[in-house]
Structures are given as structure tokens and as C-alpha cells.
Motif scaffolding. Sequence first.
Motif, PDB file in Angstrom:
ATOM      1  N   GLU A 185     -48.647  -8.814  71.948  1.00  0.00           N
ATOM      2  CA  GLU A 185     -47.308  -8.855  71.374  1.00  0.00           C
ATOM      3  C   GLU A 185     -47.177  -9.903  70.274  1.00  0.00           C
ATOM      4  OE1 GLU A 185     -44.755  -9.438  74.733  1.00  0.00           O
ATOM      5  OE2 GLU A 185     -44.791  -7.325  75.303  1.00  0.00           O
ATOM      6  N   TYR A 186     -48.272 -10.596  69.967  1.00  0.00           N
ATOM      7  CA  TYR A 186     -48.285 -11.621  68.920  1.00  0.00           C
ATOM      8  C   TYR A 186     -49.331 -11.203  67.894  1.00  0.00           C
ATOM      9  CZ  TYR A 186     -47.647 -16.427  67.103  1.00  0.00           C
ATOM     10  OH  TYR A 186     -47.331 -17.528  66.339  1.00  0.00           O
ATOM     11  N   LEU A 187     -48.892 -10.469  66.889  1.00  0.00           N
ATOM     12  CA  LEU A 187     -49.803  -9.878  65.905  1.00  0.00           C
ATOM     13  C   LEU A 187     -50.032 -10.866  64.762  1.00  0.00           C
ATOM     14  CD1 LEU A 187     -48.247  -6.291  65.729  1.00  0.00           C
ATOM     15  CD2 LEU A 187     -50.005  -7.156  67.299  1.00  0.00           C
ATOM     16  N   ILE A 188     -51.291 -11.173  64.525  1.00  0.00           N
ATOM     17  CA  ILE A 188     -51.649 -12.143  63.489  1.00  0.00           C
ATOM     18  C   ILE A 188     -52.236 -11.430  62.277  1.00  0.00           C
ATOM     19  CG2 ILE A 188     -53.150 -14.097  62.919  1.00  0.00           C
ATOM     20  CD1 ILE A 188     -52.934 -14.978  65.831  1.00  0.00           C
ATOM     21  N   ALA A 189     -51.685 -11.705  61.117  1.00  0.00           N
ATOM     22  CA  ALA A 189     -52.216 -11.157  59.862  1.00  0.00           C
ATOM     23  C   ALA A 189     -53.121 -12.201  59.228  1.00  0.00           C
ATOM     24  CB  ALA A 189     -51.076 -10.787  58.921  1.00  0.00           C
ATOM     25  N   CYS A 190     -54.310 -11.773  58.829  1.00  0.00           N
ATOM     26  CA  CYS A 190     -55.330 -12.697  58.332  1.00  0.00           C
ATOM     27  C   CYS A 190     -55.747 -12.305  56.911  1.00  0.00           C
ATOM     28  CB  CYS A 190     -56.547 -12.648  59.269  1.00  0.00           C
ATOM     29  SG  CYS A 190     -57.907 -13.716  58.796  1.00  0.00           S
ATOM     30  N   PRO A 191     -55.887 -13.270  55.989  1.00  0.00           N
ATOM     31  CA  PRO A 191     -56.164 -12.965  54.578  1.00  0.00           C
ATOM     32  C   PRO A 191     -57.658 -12.861  54.243  1.00  0.00           C
ATOM     33  CG  PRO A 191     -55.780 -15.296  54.777  1.00  0.00           C
ATOM     34  CD  PRO A 191     -55.676 -14.736  56.176  1.00  0.00           C
TER      35      PRO A 191
END
Length: 294
Positions: A86-92
Motif C-alpha cells: 500500500e506504499y508505492l515508491i516511484a524511483c528515477p
Amino acid sequence: MRPLKYYFHNLFYRNTNTTLNSIQTKGIKESFYYIKDSLKKNKRLFFVRFGDGEFVTMMKKDHRNYNYNEGLDRELEASFKIQDKEYLIACPINYPYDEFHASGIYKNFSWQEEMVEIMKEKKFSEDIIFENPCIFQCMAVFKPKVLKAFLDEEIRPLKKMFIGSTEKKIAEKLYGKIDFYVKIPPKHAYETINDWWFEIELNAKKSDLIIPSAGSTSNVIALRLWNLGIESKVIDFGSIVDAVDNRVSRTWIRLQGHKVRRLLIKTDREKLSFQKKILFLRKDIKFYFRNQIM
């Protein structure tokens, strides 16, 4: 229609960088539709965006928009280390090459390997598939009708809190009615977080959706709300609200920021002068041909 460079890339390019291949990040469409579906299925969902600025801070360096802060560094690291569906992390890092790649809009950073080294040093997980941090700006430029439908269905009807420096009436053009508005400084928000955090805590449980628009401090807001056990949706939309506010804070806004007009309901759209119509048409023509090769 996909640009010519997309077909050229798929015919001739092969990614042989094994360092980057340790990181998996979703493409724009895959990430957008996954988040859209997850919002429907879950009462609680956090979407947290990490970009180059956050990694600069975790390298203990000053960013172009703010000075290094030890507390910010510590909380950014804690935010990235949360592992929960439920904690979605977007990574560059290591974006797949899709039809959205466009110079000035969306492309891989030249110093990705340094970011990977930071992840290894801090023992960040590399065995998860990260979300894409650029989904909303890319959808605004290339698929505005799809993004408008998403806003109409999933965002605008919700009881929401907005945390940012953009004026409430401008933010409401994009997100719909804002029930709780927390005004923060346009720069160095983390240094003043103790001055306005109580307003967030006061109304967080009353909000179905919380929209942090505070740069790197948005990640800290998400972390603190998560640790408080807030059962709401927390979504970082990035810089599209700047485009609605005609604030050229990013290159993509200078190039194609006028496309966000299509996300607004017609009564909220600025009436364009003849000169502006010509300006936007020239921008679109120039961008179309530029985008075939860059």
C-alpha cells in the motif's frame, strides 16, 4: 502515434548496463494503470515520488532548489525503506524506453549509476518493481483525455486535503473541491514543517485523499502520515499543478505545459487570445518534429 525514434531504438539499441539492470522501474502506462486500479481496490494507498533531487539530498549535497538538510535526508531515507503493497515508491532509475520518452519531458538521468550506488550504500531494496515518478506529467502531455477521465472519476469527487504553496483556487481547478487547505512556503518547506504540521494532523483522518505538493518534503509528509496509521489515500502528483498555475518550474512545462488546459473542466479553462493560440500551435508543431529524433 509513436515517434520515429521509438522504432529506431527498438530495432538497434540493446541495454547492456548490468549495473542499472538491478533496478526495475515500470513504464508510464504500466505504472499509471496500476495506480489507477489500486486506488479503486484500496481504501489506503500511498504513492510517493523520488526524483533526482531526493537522491542529491541523500548524497548529502545541496540541490539547485534548496540546501542540504540532515533531517530531510534522514526522513527521505526512512520513506524509501518502507516496504508495503500500500506504499508505492516511484524511483528515477532505469525507465523502460517507451513512446513517452522525449527530451525535456521524460528521459533517463545521465547519472543513474551514482543513484544505484546510493541505493546500495543505504541498503535500499532492489528486488521490488518500482513505480514511475513521471506518470502524471507524461499523461498530461501525451494522453490528456485519459488523465482528465482519471481525475474526474478517482480524484475530484473525493474529500481531500491539499498541502502546498499554490493558491487554493488554482489547485481546485485541477483536483476539484479542496476541503482542507494547508499553506506552506514555496521553498525550503522542510525547515518550517513544525509550523504547519499540526494542520495536517488535525484533518488527515477526515480526508479521503491527501495531496502533498511540497517538493522533497512531500515524501516526508507521506512518511509521517504512514507512521501515524492514516487510512487515506496520499498521492504526489508532481508538478502538473505548476502548469495550471502558469508557473514554469520545469522544462516540460515550458515545452508543453499548455496541454494541461485539457485536464480542466471547460468553465475553468482560460480563454485564449489569438496570439496565445498561435503560440501554442507553434510550440506543438516544433515539439512534434523535435520529438521524432530527441
